[in-house]
Design a protein around this motif. Structure first.
Motif, mmCIF file in Angstrom:
data_model
loop_
_atom_site.group_PDB
_atom_site.id
_atom_site.type_symbol
_atom_site.label_atom_id
_atom_site.label_comp_id
_atom_site.label_asym_id
_atom_site.label_seq_id
_atom_site.Cartn_x
_atom_site.Cartn_y
_atom_site.Cartn_z
ATOM 1 N N PRO A 135 0.827 -1.231 0.000
ATOM 2 C CA PRO A 135 0.000 0.000 0.000
ATOM 3 C C PRO A 135 0.851 1.267 0.000
ATOM 4 O O PRO A 135 0.826 2.055 0.943
ATOM 5 N N THR A 136 1.629 1.442 -1.051
ATOM 6 C CA THR A 136 2.552 2.592 -1.109
ATOM 7 C C THR A 136 1.847 3.845 -1.637
ATOM 8 O O THR A 136 0.948 3.767 -2.463
ATOM 9 N N GLU A 137 2.299 4.968 -1.129
ATOM 10 C CA GLU A 137 1.842 6.248 -1.690
ATOM 11 C C GLU A 137 3.099 6.928 -2.228
ATOM 12 O O GLU A 137 4.040 7.193 -1.468
ATOM 13 N N ALA A 138 3.136 7.183 -3.527
ATOM 14 C CA ALA A 138 4.341 7.786 -4.126
ATOM 15 C C ALA A 138 4.262 9.301 -3.990
ATOM 16 O O ALA A 138 3.245 9.911 -4.332
ATOM 17 N N VAL A 139 5.330 9.904 -3.467
ATOM 18 C CA VAL A 139 5.352 11.371 -3.339
ATOM 19 C C VAL A 139 6.636 11.939 -3.937
ATOM 20 O O VAL A 139 7.682 11.299 -3.934
ATOM 21 N N SER A 140 6.521 13.175 -4.412
ATOM 22 C CA SER A 140 7.670 13.896 -4.971
ATOM 23 C C SER A 140 7.828 15.191 -4.194
ATOM 24 O O SER A 140 6.838 15.794 -3.772
ATOM 25 N N VAL A 141 9.070 15.633 -4.015
ATOM 26 C CA VAL A 141 9.279 16.898 -3.290
ATOM 27 C C VAL A 141 9.451 18.081 -4.242
ATOM 28 O O VAL A 141 9.709 19.189 -3.790
ATOM 29 N N GLY A 142 9.292 17.874 -5.513
ATOM 30 C CA GLY A 142 9.386 19.017 -6.428
ATOM 31 C C GLY A 142 9.543 18.538 -7.857
ATOM 32 O O GLY A 142 9.869 17.371 -8.101
ATOM 33 N N ASP A 143 9.326 19.460 -8.785
ATOM 34 C CA ASP A 143 9.410 19.110 -10.198
ATOM 35 C C ASP A 143 10.850 19.169 -10.680
ATOM 36 O O ASP A 143 11.213 20.029 -11.498
ATOM 37 N N PHE A 144 11.676 18.304 -10.128
ATOM 38 C CA PHE A 144 13.056 18.170 -10.565
ATOM 39 C C PHE A 144 13.471 16.745 -10.254
ATOM 40 O O PHE A 144 12.815 16.066 -9.461
ATOM 41 N N VAL A 145 14.554 16.288 -10.876
ATOM 42 C CA VAL A 145 14.948 14.882 -10.699
ATOM 43 C C VAL A 145 16.220 14.807 -9.863
ATOM 44 O O VAL A 145 17.229 15.449 -10.186
ATOM 45 N N LEU A 146 16.143 14.057 -8.786
ATOM 46 C CA LEU A 146 17.298 13.830 -7.913
ATOM 47 C C LEU A 146 17.939 12.497 -8.284
ATOM 48 O O LEU A 146 17.355 11.703 -9.023
ATOM 49 N N ASN A 147 19.117 12.227 -7.712
ATOM 50 C CA ASN A 147 19.762 10.932 -7.986
ATOM 51 C C ASN A 147 18.999 9.786 -7.348
ATOM 52 O O ASN A 147 19.129 8.640 -7.738
ATOM 53 N N GLY A 148 18.226 10.099 -6.323
ATOM 54 C CA GLY A 148 17.473 9.060 -5.634
ATOM 55 C C GLY A 148 16.572 9.720 -4.617
ATOM 56 O O GLY A 148 16.566 10.951 -4.461
ATOM 57 N N GLY A 149 15.806 8.904 -3.898
ATOM 58 C CA GLY A 149 14.830 9.456 -2.959
ATOM 59 C C GLY A 149 15.410 9.908 -1.628
ATOM 60 O O GLY A 149 14.685 10.464 -0.799
ATOM 61 N N GLU A 150 16.729 9.698 -1.393
ATOM 62 C CA GLU A 150 17.283 9.989 -0.062
ATOM 63 C C GLU A 150 17.181 11.473 0.300
ATOM 64 O O GLU A 150 16.744 11.812 1.411
ATOM 65 N N ALA A 151 17.604 12.366 -0.618
ATOM 66 C CA ALA A 151 17.547 13.810 -0.304
ATOM 67 C C ALA A 151 16.093 14.227 -0.115
ATOM 68 O O ALA A 151 15.778 15.059 0.756
ATOM 69 N N ALA A 152 15.198 13.634 -0.907
ATOM 70 C CA ALA A 152 13.768 13.944 -0.771
ATOM 71 C C ALA A 152 13.257 13.464 0.595
ATOM 72 O O ALA A 152 12.472 14.153 1.261
ATOM 73 N N ALA A 153 13.727 12.273 1.014
ATOM 74 C CA ALA A 153 13.292 11.730 2.313
ATOM 75 C C ALA A 153 13.724 12.668 3.443
ATOM 76 O O ALA A 153 12.973 12.887 4.407
ATOM 77 N N LEU A 154 14.921 13.250 3.313
ATOM 78 C CA LEU A 154 15.377 14.191 4.350
ATOM 79 C C LEU A 154 14.443 15.401 4.446
ATOM 80 O O LEU A 154 14.115 15.854 5.546
ATOM 81 N N CYS A 155 14.012 15.904 3.298
ATOM 82 C CA CYS A 155 13.064 17.045 3.305
ATOM 83 C C CYS A 155 11.789 16.644 4.037
ATOM 84 O O CYS A 155 11.277 17.385 4.882
ATOM 85 N N LEU A 156 11.301 15.472 3.686
ATOM 86 C CA LEU A 156 10.039 15.020 4.275
ATOM 87 C C LEU A 156 10.184 14.807 5.790
ATOM 88 O O LEU A 156 9.333 15.240 6.581
ATOM 89 N N ILE A 157 11.311 14.188 6.196
ATOM 90 C CA ILE A 157 11.536 13.931 7.633
ATOM 91 C C ILE A 157 11.523 15.254 8.397
ATOM 92 O O ILE A 157 10.883 15.382 9.452
ATOM 93 N N GLU A 158 12.208 16.262 7.854
ATOM 94 C CA GLU A 158 12.284 17.535 8.565
ATOM 95 C C GLU A 158 10.910 18.227 8.608
ATOM 96 O O GLU A 158 10.496 18.740 9.650
ATOM 97 N N ALA A 159 10.198 18.198 7.479
ATOM 98 C CA ALA A 159 8.881 18.867 7.430
ATOM 99 C C ALA A 159 7.898 18.223 8.405
ATOM 100 O O ALA A 159 7.091 18.919 9.032
#
Ligand code: ADE
Length: 443
Positions: A135-159
């Motif tokens: 039951p995954t929910e796919a999320v993006s932190v912005g309209d740009f492409v990162l090397n992977g989800g790790e930097a995005a996960a950091l944004c989400l963790i902090e928010a």
């Protein structure tokens, strides 16, 4: 709150999660993290976690085996089985992650104590069956492409973490920030000032030094409204505004916005049925109705443009009849509307006249039923409204079958096309003008 982080690069997180308020919250037990590397679940000797995509294409895909195994290890069962908590997949193609989602995740963790599991995609993505099975929910932190989800996960963790009760010193400072769902309610933050009172000749706004708390709150609210409308008009359009907010925006922002909007009815160069470029004839109906709509919406001006002398003479005759002739005596309101019509030969004439009146060269914006195909960037209606705060805008409406390529070349952008609700899509230019003015200038 506990975060399970599924990643091929757990080392990515050391550093960001070891400093500042996050480190403090870990120390006090408010936050905890565990890392789960799909490589540990790989069965082969080389601990393979990626493979080539079926059907070809560049790059590698994360294999479903090790990833699925990792998720099972965290208590998730495939096909609607056990779900220990929310499971988010970070990928560029996910739905936009925003403050409302961060607040919902923080609230869920506080209420249920469920862990939040974040899967960081790598390579060109993950095998699509993982999203089907779990039951995954796919999320993006912005309209740009990162090397992977790790930097995005950091944004989400902090928010999310900073919304947990006890994470920040002052709860109210979270509420008043941009996007928070408290007082600022979906608006951008108002400007803030600290010592000194005058910096490089710039003084702090007087009201902030007055001690008048109600006055300061009102100033801040209004500054937020204006900043949001200028920088993120789409947020201002969606924000839950109080009647007094709307009244403020109408009183302060809208009249000037309307005055900064100009329109031109272009009779040359336009397309005919066969897509040939040429001149179309002026019609009485269009002149009357666009003049009335321009006046109603408080536009800066309406230009009727044609290089043909006999057509401009026809325009003058119509205007004479209604502005000073028999029409004016029977219908003074119509006289007022038609008095606002300006005659011109070309788009350049109209743009030069707007520049002369306002002191600024206008942004030329085309309108077209086929906006996507005319080779210009499509500017949304809230974006166009935002532009009006700082510059005049000249909207071009083509008669005949629309503006010819040579007219489009003069424009910086095109307004979004008006869509039909069925197969029929033939609005008259005067009707399209009314709808477009309303979409740009409405509340
Ligand atoms: N992975 C790659 N790009 C991303 C993005 N913009 N948001 C979330 N995950 C990503």
């Amino acid at each position: 709150m506990h975060f399970n982080i599924v990643t091929l690069f757990p080392e990515f997180f050391s550093g960001p999660l070891d400093c500042g308020l996050i480190a403090k919250a870990r120390g006090s037990g408010l936050l905890s993290f565990s890392f789960h590397n799909p490589r540990d679940a790989a069965r082969d000797m080389r601990r393979t976690v990626d493979g080539r995509p079926y059907g070809g294409g560049p790059g590698m895909i994360m294999l479903p085996g090790p990833l699925g195994e990792t998720l099972r290890g965290l208590g998730f069962s495939p096909r609607g089985g056990a779900v220990p908590g929310p499971l988010l997949l970070l990928k560029a193609g996910g739905s936009p992650f925003g403050q409302a989602k961060a607040a919902a995740l923080a609230e869920n963790a506080t209420r249920t104590r469920e862990p939040l599991t974040l899967v960081c995609g790598r390579y060109e993505g993950i095998d699509a069956r993982i999203e089907e099975l779990f039951p995954t929910e796919a999320v993006s932190v912005g309209d740009f492409v990162l090397n992977g989800g790790e930097a995005a996960a950091l944004c989400l963790i902090e928010a999310v973490s900073r919304l947990l009760p006890g994470f920040m010193g002052h709860e109210h400072s979270v509420k008043e920030e941009s996007f928070a769902s408290g007082k600022a309610g979906g608006l951008l933050e108002y400007p803030q000032y600290a010592r000194p009172e005058v910096f490089e000749g710039l003084a702090v706004p007087e009201i902030l030094l007055s001690g008048d708390h109600a006055g300061i709150a009102l100033w801040r609210r209004q500054a937020s409204l204006l900043a949001t409308r200028q920088v993120r008009p789409e947020l201002a359009a969606a924000a839950p505004l109080a009647p007094e907010d709307r009244a403020f925006l109408r009183a302060v922002a809208r009249p000037s916005a309307g005055r900064n909007l100009y329109c031109a009815l272009v009779h040359y160069p336009v397309l005919d049925k066969e897509e040939n470029s040429g001149a179309a004839s002026l019609t009485n109906l269009d002149i009357h109705d666009i003049a009335r709509t321009s006046c109603t919406y408080g536009l800066g001006g309406f230009y009727a443009l044609t290089p043909l002398e006999d057509q401009r003479e026809l325009l003058r005759e119509i205007l004479r009849y209604w502005i000073s002739g028999p029409g004016a005596r029977s219908n003074p309101d119509r006289a007022r509307a038609l008095a606002s019509v300006r005659e011109g030969r070309s788009i350049e004439d109209a743009a030069a006249d707007v520049a002369r009146r306002t002191g600024t060269v206008p942004l030329l914006v085309a309108t077209s039923a086929r906006a996507e195909h005319c080779g210009l960037p499509v500017m949304s209606f809230p974006e166009l409204a935002g532009k009006l705060e700082t510059m005049p805008l000249l909207l071009l409406f083509g008669t005949g079958h629309g503006l010819a390529p040579r007219a489009l070349e003069a424009c910086a952008a095109v307004a979004p096309p008006l869509r039909s609700f069925g197969a029929y899509n033939h609005l008259s230019v005067r009707c399209a003008a009314a709808v477009i003015f309303d979409r740009i200038l409405n509340d």
